[in-house]
Design a protein around this motif. Structure first.
Motif, PDB file in Angstrom:
ATOM      1  N   GLY A   9     -44.694   5.517  46.878  1.00  0.00           N
ATOM      2  CA  GLY A   9     -44.633   6.821  46.227  1.00  0.00           C
ATOM      3  C   GLY A   9     -44.591   7.967  47.216  1.00  0.00           C
ATOM      4  N   ARG A  10     -45.412   7.881  48.271  1.00  0.00           N
ATOM      5  CA  ARG A  10     -45.404   8.944  49.275  1.00  0.00           C
ATOM      6  C   ARG A  10     -44.070   9.018  49.993  1.00  0.00           C
ATOM      7  N   GLY A  11     -43.361   7.879  50.036  1.00  0.00           N
ATOM      8  CA  GLY A  11     -42.053   7.867  50.676  1.00  0.00           C
ATOM      9  C   GLY A  11     -41.002   8.671  49.944  1.00  0.00           C
ATOM     10  N   LEU A  12     -41.322   9.165  48.757  1.00  0.00           N
ATOM     11  CA  LEU A  12     -40.370   9.979  47.995  1.00  0.00           C
ATOM     12  C   LEU A  12     -40.437  11.461  48.348  1.00  0.00           C
ATOM     13  N   TRP A  13     -41.321  11.855  49.270  1.00  0.00           N
ATOM     14  CA  TRP A  13     -41.413  13.287  49.579  1.00  0.00           C
ATOM     15  C   TRP A  13     -40.088  13.881  50.064  1.00  0.00           C
ATOM     16  N   PRO A  14     -39.227  13.146  50.823  1.00  0.00           N
ATOM     17  CA  PRO A  14     -37.960  13.782  51.222  1.00  0.00           C
ATOM     18  C   PRO A  14     -37.088  14.179  50.031  1.00  0.00           C
ATOM     19  N   VAL A  15     -37.182  13.439  48.923  1.00  0.00           N
ATOM     20  CA  VAL A  15     -36.389  13.787  47.745  1.00  0.00           C
ATOM     21  C   VAL A  15     -36.823  15.147  47.209  1.00  0.00           C
ATOM     22  N   THR A  16     -38.122  15.375  47.102  1.00  0.00           N
ATOM     23  CA  THR A  16     -38.594  16.654  46.567  1.00  0.00           C
ATOM     24  C   THR A  16     -38.283  17.803  47.530  1.00  0.00           C
ATOM     25  N   ILE A  17     -38.345  17.550  48.835  1.00  0.00           N
ATOM     26  CA  ILE A  17     -38.027  18.590  49.814  1.00  0.00           C
ATOM     27  C   ILE A  17     -36.540  18.933  49.768  1.00  0.00           C
ATOM     28  N   ALA A  18     -35.687  17.911  49.645  1.00  0.00           N
ATOM     29  CA  ALA A  18     -34.246  18.160  49.571  1.00  0.00           C
ATOM     30  C   ALA A  18     -33.888  18.942  48.314  1.00  0.00           C
ATOM     31  N   ILE A  19     -34.546  18.633  47.199  1.00  0.00           N
ATOM     32  CA  ILE A  19     -34.321  19.381  45.965  1.00  0.00           C
ATOM     33  C   ILE A  19     -34.729  20.837  46.149  1.00  0.00           C
ATOM     34  N   TRP A  20     -35.903  21.051  46.726  1.00  0.00           N
ATOM     35  CA  TRP A  20     -36.398  22.411  46.960  1.00  0.00           C
ATOM     36  C   TRP A  20     -35.403  23.222  47.782  1.00  0.00           C
ATOM     37  N   ASP A  21     -34.871  22.624  48.848  1.00  0.00           N
ATOM     38  CA  ASP A  21     -33.955  23.356  49.716  1.00  0.00           C
ATOM     39  C   ASP A  21     -32.656  23.686  48.994  1.00  0.00           C
ATOM     40  N   TRP A  22     -32.132  22.727  48.225  1.00  0.00           N
ATOM     41  CA  TRP A  22     -30.880  22.986  47.494  1.00  0.00           C
ATOM     42  C   TRP A  22     -31.061  24.125  46.498  1.00  0.00           C
ATOM     43  N   GLU A  23     -32.179  24.132  45.795  1.00  0.00           N
ATOM     44  CA  GLU A  23     -32.428  25.207  44.833  1.00  0.00           C
ATOM     45  C   GLU A  23     -32.523  26.565  45.536  1.00  0.00           C
ATOM     46  N   ARG A  24     -33.205  26.613  46.660  1.00  0.00           N
ATOM     47  CA  ARG A  24     -33.332  27.880  47.390  1.00  0.00           C
ATOM     48  C   ARG A  24     -31.975  28.387  47.868  1.00  0.00           C
ATOM     49  N   GLN A  25     -31.117  27.477  48.276  1.00  0.00           N
ATOM     50  CA  GLN A  25     -29.837  27.863  48.848  1.00  0.00           C
ATOM     51  C   GLN A  25     -28.796  28.226  47.787  1.00  0.00           C
ATOM     52  N   TYR A  40     -25.625  16.691  48.419  1.00  0.00           N
ATOM     53  CA  TYR A  40     -25.586  15.370  49.055  1.00  0.00           C
ATOM     54  C   TYR A  40     -26.906  14.961  49.714  1.00  0.00           C
ATOM     55  N   PRO A  41     -27.633  15.848  50.425  1.00  0.00           N
ATOM     56  CA  PRO A  41     -28.903  15.397  51.011  1.00  0.00           C
ATOM     57  C   PRO A  41     -29.880  14.820  49.995  1.00  0.00           C
ATOM     58  N   VAL A  42     -29.901  15.367  48.766  1.00  0.00           N
ATOM     59  CA  VAL A  42     -30.778  14.802  47.732  1.00  0.00           C
ATOM     60  C   VAL A  42     -30.375  13.361  47.447  1.00  0.00           C
ATOM     61  N   VAL A  43     -29.077  13.148  47.278  1.00  0.00           N
ATOM     62  CA  VAL A  43     -28.566  11.803  46.999  1.00  0.00           C
ATOM     63  C   VAL A  43     -28.828  10.876  48.184  1.00  0.00           C
ATOM     64  N   ALA A  44     -28.595  11.375  49.397  1.00  0.00           N
ATOM     65  CA  ALA A  44     -28.720  10.540  50.594  1.00  0.00           C
ATOM     66  C   ALA A  44     -30.145  10.044  50.798  1.00  0.00           C
ATOM     67  N   VAL A  45     -31.129  10.935  50.674  1.00  0.00           N
ATOM     68  CA  VAL A  45     -32.511  10.496  50.907  1.00  0.00           C
ATOM     69  C   VAL A  45     -33.004   9.609  49.770  1.00  0.00           C
ATOM     70  N   ALA A  46     -32.497   9.841  48.549  1.00  0.00           N
ATOM     71  CA  ALA A  46     -32.887   8.986  47.425  1.00  0.00           C
ATOM     72  C   ALA A  46     -32.341   7.573  47.604  1.00  0.00           C
ATOM     73  N   ILE A  47     -31.086   7.452  48.038  1.00  0.00           N
ATOM     74  CA  ILE A  47     -30.503   6.127  48.273  1.00  0.00           C
ATOM     75  C   ILE A  47     -31.192   5.441  49.446  1.00  0.00           C
ATOM     76  N   ASP A  48     -31.505   6.195  50.487  1.00  0.00           N
ATOM     77  CA  ASP A  48     -32.203   5.631  51.641  1.00  0.00           C
ATOM     78  C   ASP A  48     -33.539   5.032  51.210  1.00  0.00           C
ATOM     79  N   TRP A  49     -34.272   5.767  50.374  1.00  0.00           N
ATOM     80  CA  TRP A  49     -35.550   5.268  49.848  1.00  0.00           C
ATOM     81  C   TRP A  49     -35.321   4.020  48.999  1.00  0.00           C
ATOM     82  N   ALA A  50     -34.313   4.065  48.140  1.00  0.00           N
ATOM     83  CA  ALA A  50     -34.065   2.955  47.221  1.00  0.00           C
ATOM     84  C   ALA A  50     -33.754   1.665  47.966  1.00  0.00           C
ATOM     85  N   GLN A  51     -32.915   1.754  48.988  1.00  0.00           N
ATOM     86  CA  GLN A  51     -32.494   0.534  49.673  1.00  0.00           C
ATOM     87  C   GLN A  51     -33.581  -0.006  50.596  1.00  0.00           C
ATOM     88  N   HIS A  52     -34.591   0.798  50.869  1.00  0.00           N
ATOM     89  CA  HIS A  52     -35.754   0.279  51.598  1.00  0.00           C
ATOM     90  C   HIS A  52     -36.706  -0.451  50.658  1.00  0.00           C
TER      91      HIS A  52
END
Length: 334
Positions: free
Chosen positions: A102-118, A271-283
């Motif tokens: 579960g803690r490994g999902l933090w990059p997904v929330t950070i990537a979402i936050w950055d996309w929304e800000r931008q 794309y970063p949201v998708v990339a970190v989510a897939i990276d987490w999934a395949q681990h």
């Protein structure tokens, strides 16, 4: 200021070891979308990463019904994202603590936050900032290659299906329910409505993935995803409305199938949201046949593994080093 990671506890095996997937079943991407392609799950995850652990706290912070909260917590526990820890016997009371999975999902929330800000108007001024404790600066995350440390825009990635990969196996088995309580839309605990339009529903998530893989035609989306045409048409219109896709060619009443749908700059930036989510999934979901998606970072020709780095000091980001900065404590525009 709160950190976005939780202290380590004595986790069960499911939270520390990858789930082994049987041959021919839903692959890692499909399992990830089945879990994260749900608005309430993302909202609960966001609060858990910020330190919420108790049932009553989730109820108060999310304006969620008992039935929905109980269902989502059970799913997250079953998937090894949360562990239920009893802290009182009479009456029985428990906390829901993040596992390493579960803690490994933090990059997904950070990537979402950055996309929304931008990319979402007004959010740069209203969202809390994130501060990197190592350099002391408010930051934005950069998606980087673990091998060469170079930037990883979607245009630098070559991807093809792996042994367990196909569109059919990458779509979750069952539809997820959407958050419908109007109170939640007004809750400060919520994530973000535009992210939810893309990532908060299994078909939306699959469609953005198909777009990043290069699909543009209505019929190709329908064939690849196996989704009802009316649903695909609805999602394409929604993506055009928020500026993630643009329709080229003939589009109008009854003509949704005659246009081509291309990602905009805003769409590519997701794309970063998708990339970190897939990276987490395949681990965390390992198929016996092999990975669902085989990716290469073209500039260095290495198999793609992604990381998030601080755009201020270039150091790799870790959840325990990220602080949430209330708007009242921000140092001004960066």
């Amino acid at each position: 200021m709160p950190s976005i990671s939780e202290p380590v506890v004595d986790e069960v095996d499911l939270g520390t070891a990858p789930t082994r997937l049987e041959p021919g079943t839903t692959n890692a991407i499909g399992r990830m979308l089945g879990l994260l392609g749900d608005e309430w799950t993302l909202l609960i995850l966001q609060r858990a990463l910020r330190g919420t652990t108790r049932y009553g706290q989730f109820l108060d912070e999310l304006a969620i019904s008992n039935a929905v909260l109980t269902s989502r917590l059970a799913t997250m526990e079953r998937e090894g994202v949360l562990r239920r820890v009893v802290y009182q016997d009479r009456p029985v009371r428990a906390e829901y603590v993040l596992t390493p999975r579960g803690r490994g999902l933090w990059p997904v929330t950070i990537a979402i936050w950055d996309w929304e800000r931008q990319w979402v108007p007004g959010h740069a001024q209203t969202l809390p900032a994130m501060r990197h404790a190592l350099c002391g600066q408010d930051f934005a995350p950069d998606l980087t290659c673990r091998v060469c440390r170079g930037a990883v825009p979607s245009s630098t990635v070559h991807a093809e299906w792996g042994p367990s990969g196909s569109w059919e196996r990458s779509v979750p088995d069952s539809a997820t329910r959407r958050r419908s309580d109007a109170r939640a839309d007004r809750s400060s605990a919520g994530l973000f409505p535009e992210t939810m339009s893309i990532f908060g529903n299994r078909w939306s998530s699959a469609l953005i993935g198909a777009s990043l893989r290069g699909l543009t035609r209505f019929g190709d989306f329908v064939d690849a995803l196996g989704a009802p045409p009316a649903l695909v048409a609805d999602r394409l219109r929604a993506f055009c409305d928020i500026g993630v896709l643009e329709a080229r060619g003939r589009r109008g009443p009854g003509r949704v199938g005659r246009a081509e749908y291309h990602l905009t700059a805003k769409g590519h930036a997701f794309y970063p949201v998708v990339a970190v989510a897939i990276d987490w999934a395949q681990h965390w979901y390992a198929a016996e046949e092999g990975p669902a998606l085989v990716q290469q970072h073209v500039p260095c020709e290495a198999p793609l593994g992604v990381a998030l780095a601080c755009d201020q000091c270039s150091a790799d980001l870790h959840g325990s080093d990220i602080e949430i900065v209330p708007r009242s404590a921000r140092r001004g525009a960066r």
